[in-house]
Design an enzyme around this catalytic site. Structure first.
Site, short mmCIF file in Angstrom:
data_model
loop_
_atom_site.label_atom_id
_atom_site.label_comp_id
_atom_site.label_asym_id
_atom_site.label_seq_id
_atom_site.Cartn_x
_atom_site.Cartn_y
_atom_site.Cartn_z
N ALA A 34 -7.62 24.01 -9.25
CA ALA A 34 -8.05 24.86 -9.95
C ALA A 34 -7.43 24.95 -11.24
O ALA A 34 -7.77 25.07 -12.71
CB ALA A 34 -8.17 26.27 -9.61
N GLU A 35 -5.79 24.96 -11.27
CA GLU A 35 -5.07 24.50 -12.40
C GLU A 35 -5.37 23.64 -13.28
O GLU A 35 -5.37 23.44 -14.66
CB GLU A 35 -3.71 24.90 -12.07
CG GLU A 35 -2.49 24.51 -13.15
CD GLU A 35 -2.48 25.53 -14.18
OE1 GLU A 35 -3.05 26.71 -14.06
OE2 GLU A 35 -1.76 25.32 -15.11
N LEU B 119 -8.65 -17.19 -2.59
CA LEU B 119 -7.69 -17.71 -1.61
C LEU B 119 -8.38 -18.60 -0.95
O LEU B 119 -9.27 -18.49 -0.28
CB LEU B 119 -7.01 -16.62 -1.09
CG LEU B 119 -6.35 -15.50 -1.93
CD1 LEU B 119 -6.09 -14.26 -1.26
CD2 LEU B 119 -5.08 -16.09 -2.40
N LYS C 108 -5.32 -7.87 2.55
CA LYS C 108 -6.37 -8.40 1.95
C LYS C 108 -7.40 -7.35 1.95
O LYS C 108 -8.47 -7.18 2.92
CB LYS C 108 -6.87 -9.70 2.56
CG LYS C 108 -7.89 -10.40 1.17
CD LYS C 108 -8.19 -11.94 2.03
CE LYS C 108 -9.15 -12.39 0.95
NZ LYS C 108 -10.48 -11.59 0.93
N LYS D 183 1.91 -14.78 -0.19
CA LYS D 183 2.35 -15.41 -1.26
C LYS D 183 3.59 -15.85 -1.32
O LYS D 183 4.52 -15.07 -0.79
CB LYS D 183 2.02 -14.38 -2.56
CG LYS D 183 0.31 -14.01 -2.68
CD LYS D 183 0.36 -12.84 -3.68
CE LYS D 183 -1.17 -12.53 -3.52
NZ LYS D 183 -1.31 -11.36 -4.55
N1 9MJ Z 1 -8.10 -8.91 -2.10
C1 9MJ Z 1 -6.81 -8.77 -1.82
O1 9MJ Z 1 -6.51 -7.68 -1.39
N2 9MJ Z 1 -5.74 -9.54 -2.57
N3 9MJ Z 1 -6.50 -10.88 -3.08
C2 9MJ Z 1 -5.09 -11.40 -3.65
C3 9MJ Z 1 -5.28 -12.72 -4.43
C4 9MJ Z 1 -6.19 -13.37 -4.89
C5 9MJ Z 1 -5.91 -14.40 -5.55
C6 9MJ Z 1 -4.35 -14.16 -5.52
O2 9MJ Z 1 -4.12 -12.90 -4.83
N4 9MJ Z 1 -4.10 -10.91 -3.27
C7 9MJ Z 1 -4.47 -9.73 -2.32
N5 9MJ Z 1 -3.91 -8.75 -2.09
#
Ligand code: 9MJ
Length: 323
Positions: A33-34, A82, A115, A290
């Site tokens: 509300a605020e 990927l 992912k 990665k």
């Molecule tokens: N879809 C997703 O959650 N991604 N996709 C990458 C990605 C795609 C190319 C490089 O990194 N990383 C994550 N966590």
């Protein structure tokens, strides 16, 4: 006059901070509300003095009329998708190839992330202001969906903090949390509209709207997972460092992001997330590992930039023919 300008600036800053706490940190700082009262006050001031309106005002998240079509965006750095592995053996193989290509014996540090099963997007910030949002498209050319990404509360219209780069391209996934998806389909059922098959399709359909007012009604979130262009700013040594920095600038990163050591660290993360998957508030279709150090990514990236399906077979260098 200056007091109205100051009041509008203060309201804008306060509302953007409340939005950050509520949508990015999931820690609401004031009652709804605020928030609404402050929002209405800013709306009133801006209607009385339109010259006060700035692109990062929270009143500017939902644009005016629908756009007529999607512009094209050429990605300065390709948005790669990927490669996949499906079991432990293939993951171990990936790690072995990484170490072979780097010519190292000891463990490589990996950044581990869920992912998210959504839509990959690129957000471009110039001098801290959000200037463009684009889909991945074919990796080289995407669609301009700026009008729709501006409606997503977890996407800041302006970054905050210091040492913000001149140009910063943030990459991430726009997704619809499970609860939001269920509520959207419930509403669709009650109003006789079509239901979505899964959260990914619901997110995709929401981002394909020409009318941002429709997108604004959809429960979308965005989670960063990388960067593209960065100029006039510092690239930190690792992916995890850089994600923490994005978080300090007001962007949403995933709470499950962790660094792990070598193949064993990745396999432990896999076990941990396999247990946790069903209790996550969003759908994931796997994990992403990665190489954490950007300097190592550059070296590996170099190898993978060559087509893996072709090789040049060189003749031995001939003696230089002297004239
Ligand atoms: N879809 C997703 O959650 N991604 N996709 C990458 C990605 C795609 C190319 C490089 O990194 N990383 C994550 N966590």
């Amino acid at each position: 006059d200056s007091s109205v300008i100051q009041e509008a600036q203060q309201l804008r800053a306060d509302l953007n901070l409340h939005n950050h706490r509520y949508y990015v940190l999931d820690e609401p700082s004031i009652p709804d509300a605020e928030y609404d009262r402050l929002f209405q006050r800013l709306k009133t001031l801006e209607e009385a003095h339109p010259e006060l309106i700035t692109s990062d005002s929270p009143t500017q998240r939902v644009g005016g009329s629908p756009i007529s079509g999607f512009g094209e965006v050429a990605h300065e750095i390709p948005m790669l998708s990927l490669d996949n592995v499906f079991n432990e053996e293939e993951l171990i193989d990936f790690d072995r190839r990484v170490r072979e290509r780097l010519g190292v014996q000891d463990n490589v540090e990996y950044a581990c992330e869920p992912k998210l099963d959504g839509i990959a997007v690129s957000l471009l910030y110039e001098k801290g202001l959000l200037v463009r949002g684009a889909t991945r498209g074919d990796g080289t050319t995407g669609e301009d969906i700026t009008h729709n990404v501006r409606t997503i509360p977890s996407i800041p219209l302006r970054l905050f903090g210091d040492a913000i780069p001149e140009r910063l391209e943030v990459r991430g996934e726009i997704y619809m949390p499970k609860a939001g998806f269920a509520a959207l389909n419930k509403r669709a059922e009650l109003s006789g509209e079509k239901r979505f098959v899964n959260p990914r399709n619901a997110a995709a359909g929401s981002l394909r709207q020409l009318d941002a007012r429709i997108t604004a009604t959809r429960p979308l979130e965005m989670c960063c997972y990388g960067i593209g262009v960065i100029s006039g700013g510092e690239l930190l040594p690792t992916h995890t460092d850089m994600m923490q920095q994005l978080s300090r600038w007001g962007l949403k990163i995933n709470g499950e992001l962790k660094a792990a050591t070598g193949e064993q660290g990745c396999l432990e993360y896999y076990q941990y997330m396999a247990e946790k998957r069903n209790s996550l508030p969003y759908e994931i279709d796997g994990l992403v590992f990665k190489v954490n150090k950007y300097s190592l990514q550059q070296r590996l990236g170099f190898v993978s930039r060559f087509p893996r399906w072709a090789i040049a077979h060189k003749f031995p260098a001939q003696e230089e023919i002297t004239q």
